[in-house]
Design a protein around this motif. Structure first.
Motif, PDB file in Angstrom:
ATOM      1  N   LEU A   1       0.219  -0.867  -0.265  1.00 62.42           N
ATOM      2  CA  LEU A   1      -0.007  -0.058  -0.302  1.00 62.42           C
ATOM      3  C   LEU A   1       1.115   1.131   0.058  1.00 62.42           C
ATOM      4  N   VAL A   2       1.073   1.720  -0.874  1.00 58.51           N
ATOM      5  CA  VAL A   2       1.532   3.015  -0.986  1.00 58.51           C
ATOM      6  C   VAL A   2       1.017   4.001  -1.293  1.00 58.51           C
TER       7      VAL A   2
ATOM      8  N   LYS B   1      -3.308   4.721   5.009  1.00 54.63           N
ATOM      9  CA  LYS B   1      -2.425   3.676   4.273  1.00 54.63           C
ATOM     10  C   LYS B   1      -2.509   2.489   5.774  1.00 54.63           C
ATOM     11  N   THR B   2      -1.605   3.210   6.927  1.00 55.52           N
ATOM     12  CA  THR B   2      -1.981   2.706   8.004  1.00 55.52           C
ATOM     13  C   THR B   2      -3.636   2.329   8.552  1.00 55.52           C
TER      14      THR B   2
ATOM     15  N   SER C   1      -5.424   1.144   6.982  1.00 58.48           N
ATOM     16  CA  SER C   1      -6.190   0.320   5.989  1.00 58.48           C
ATOM     17  C   SER C   1      -5.339  -0.595   7.024  1.00 58.48           C
ATOM     18  N   LEU C   2      -3.924  -0.872   6.853  1.00 62.43           N
ATOM     19  CA  LEU C   2      -3.210  -2.151   7.880  1.00 62.43           C
ATOM     20  C   LEU C   2      -4.060  -2.127   9.178  1.00 62.43           C
TER      21      LEU C   2
ATOM     22  N   ASP D   1       4.283  -2.014   8.681  1.00 58.78           N
ATOM     23  CA  ASP D   1       3.797  -1.047   8.437  1.00 58.78           C
ATOM     24  C   ASP D   1       5.071  -0.171   8.195  1.00 58.78           C
ATOM     25  N   GLU D   2       5.645   0.444   6.863  1.00 60.75           N
ATOM     26  CA  GLU D   2       7.330   1.284   7.052  1.00 60.75           C
ATOM     27  C   GLU D   2       8.393   0.500   7.784  1.00 60.75           C
TER      28      GLU D   2
ATOM     29  N   VAL E   1       3.625  -0.693   4.290  1.00 59.67           N
ATOM     30  CA  VAL E   1       2.990   0.104   3.637  1.00 59.67           C
ATOM     31  C   VAL E   1       3.942   0.368   3.975  1.00 59.67           C
ATOM     32  N   THR E   2       4.172   1.646   2.598  1.00 62.23           N
ATOM     33  CA  THR E   2       5.112   2.132   1.770  1.00 62.23           C
ATOM     34  C   THR E   2       4.676   4.043   1.666  1.00 62.23           C
ATOM     35  N   HIS E   3       5.794   5.180   1.607  1.00 61.34           N
ATOM     36  CA  HIS E   3       5.334   5.715   0.773  1.00 61.34           C
ATOM     37  C   HIS E   3       6.194   6.011  -0.045  1.00 61.34           C
TER      38      HIS E   3
END
Ligand SMILES: Nc1ncnc2c1ncn2[C@@H]1O[C@H](COP(=O)(O)OP(=O)(O)O)[C@@H](O)[C@H]1O
Ligand SMILES: [Mg+2]
Length: 412
Positions: free
Chosen positions: A66-67, A74-75, A77-78, A194-195, A226-228
């Motif tokens: 998820l980016v 994103k967070t 959703s996780l 998450d990241e 998850v990452t940006h």
């Protein structure tokens, strides 16, 4: 209904793993704060929600990234997957079972969770940290120790060296590995990350990414990551969901699909103006059709070789030895028609490429050598054809069918 994709794991095995579960978001929304009575009567959450009508189907054993920019959900959703946050509407199915119907402890036991600041317990040793979940599950001490040491080995930390240390005695990258080991302790079918590599420097991050991809080839968990960072998404994801503001998914697909055919201007901008170059790192020499080379053999009469070379549009002849391994190039008009072809006539070689070489590396090797052609050889070193800078360009154009024209493509 969530969109499903034809999909294979990166090892080429079809998706049905024993120790992984499918994850499906089915019209999931999250609105923070109270939902108004009017919205509830209308049956749909009001915008703006943190997550809006998210539908994604993730096959068992896949890494789904998820980016998107910060704040796009994103967070949230996780965290709805392990129910740290409850959805306002919609369902999340894990292995086909609605997460909302599961007993919370039981649900979380089946989901590993890795966050950026690993959240290791500072007053526990590394081996105790890794054994947290097995201890909660009441495993016998010997089994906990055995499993914890096995996991430390799996993430590349020698248990003899690290087991007795405390988190403060580890580097950031080492702590992150411990976080991964701890999340894997009870062998959960699903991992949420998450990241996870966001807090370490770029070199360590790259190493952690590579290690994790290798690890995933063995463990084959279903992973939501998850990452940006779009580069991290492209590298890590079998599938990538690009989020945009308002908690909506702008595009869900494989990295190649996102780069070749961004669904909107937002996605095109987000994946970057260099998306063509990024695609080159996802494709390999074996993915493109090779150009034939005009071949001349050592010791062969030079006159015939010269005629053959002149008849071909490429102004060079590739000189090979008796085993068809490349020796060097001969410029067609410079081949002396008398005598035989010898190594002494050859001008320096082009880079040798294997079918496994990424197109990005191939192009970079050609640019470094200041040539337009790379020679593809098989495992025995025998020539199988040529890759040219033009054939790489052609590959990019052909496989970008349906792409939204991005500004950088308007230039001639
Ligand atoms: N507990 C909360 N209460 C209210 N709003 C929140 C809460 N947590 C997150 N948000 C908001 O929801 C949106 C999505 O947040 P988040 O899922 O953390 O985004 P991301 O992980 O993509 O950066 C943001 O606008 C954020 O401010
Ligand atoms: Mg976040």
């Amino acid at each position: 209904m969530a969109r499903t994709l034809e999909w294979r794991t990166r090892t080429g095995v079809d998706t049905d793993h024993g120790r992984a579960a499918t994850v499906e978001f089915d019209h999931v929304s999250k609105v923070y704060g109270p939902v108004s009575a009017r919205a509830r009567r209308a049956g749909s959450p009001p915008a703006p929600g943190a997550v809006n009508d998210l539908s994604l189907a993730i096959p068992a054993g896949a890494i789904c990234v998820l980016v998107g920019p910060s704040g796009c959900g994103k967070t949230t959703s996780l965290k709805m997957v392990n129910r740290l946050i409850e959805p306002t509407s919609g369902r999340i199915l894990l292995g086909g079972i609605d997460a909302a119907t599961r007993e919370l402890t039981d649900l979380r036991r089946g989901i590993g969770y890795v966050i950026q600041q690993t959240g290791l317990f500072p007053h526990q040793t590394i081996v105790e940290n890794v054994g947290t979940v097995p201890r909660l599950l009441g495993w016998p001490a010997a089994r906990i120790k055995e499993r914890s040491e096995e996991l430390l080995g799996l993430v590349g930390l020698d248990p003899a060296k690290y087991a007795g240390r405390f988190p403060s005695q580890l580097s950031g990258g080492e702590r992150q590995r411990v976080g991964v080991a701890r999340a894997l302790a009870a062998d959960p079918p699903i991992m949420l990350m998450d990241e996870p590599f966001g807090a370490v420097d770029p070199i360590v991050r790259e190493r952690l990414q590579d290690e994790f991809l290798r690890l995933q080839e063995d463990i084959a968990k279903t992973i939501l990551f998850v990452t940006h960072d779009i580069d991290e998404a492209i590298k890590m994801g079998d599938l990538v969901a690009v989020f945009q503001q308002g908690g909506r998914v702008a595009q869900f697909g494989t990295p190649t699909e996102l780069l070749a055919s961004p669904a909107s201007d937002f996605v095109a901008r987000f994946v970057g103006a260099d998306r063509g170059l990024k695609r080159l790192s996802l494709s390999r020499v074996r993915d493109i059709s090779l150009q034939p080379a005009v071949i001349g053999r050592l010791g062969e009469p030079a006159g015939e070789a010269r005629r053959r070379a002149l008849a071909d549009p490429l102004p060079y002849l590739l000189l090979v030895d008796g085993l068809e391994r490349p020796v060097g190039w001969l410029r067609d008009i410079e081949i002396d028609g008398d005598g035989v072809l010898t190594e002494a006539m050859a001008i320096p070689m082009s880079p040798l490429l294997s079918p496994e070489t990424t197109l990005k590396d191939a192009l970079s090797m050609m640019l470094d050598a200041d040539v337009h052609t790379g020679i593809v050889v098989d495992r025995t070193g025998r020539v199988s054809g040529l890759v040219t800078t033009e054939s790489i360009g052609g590959f990019l154009r052909e496989t970008a069918v349906g792409a939204t024209p991005a500004p950088e493509q308007d230039a001639p």
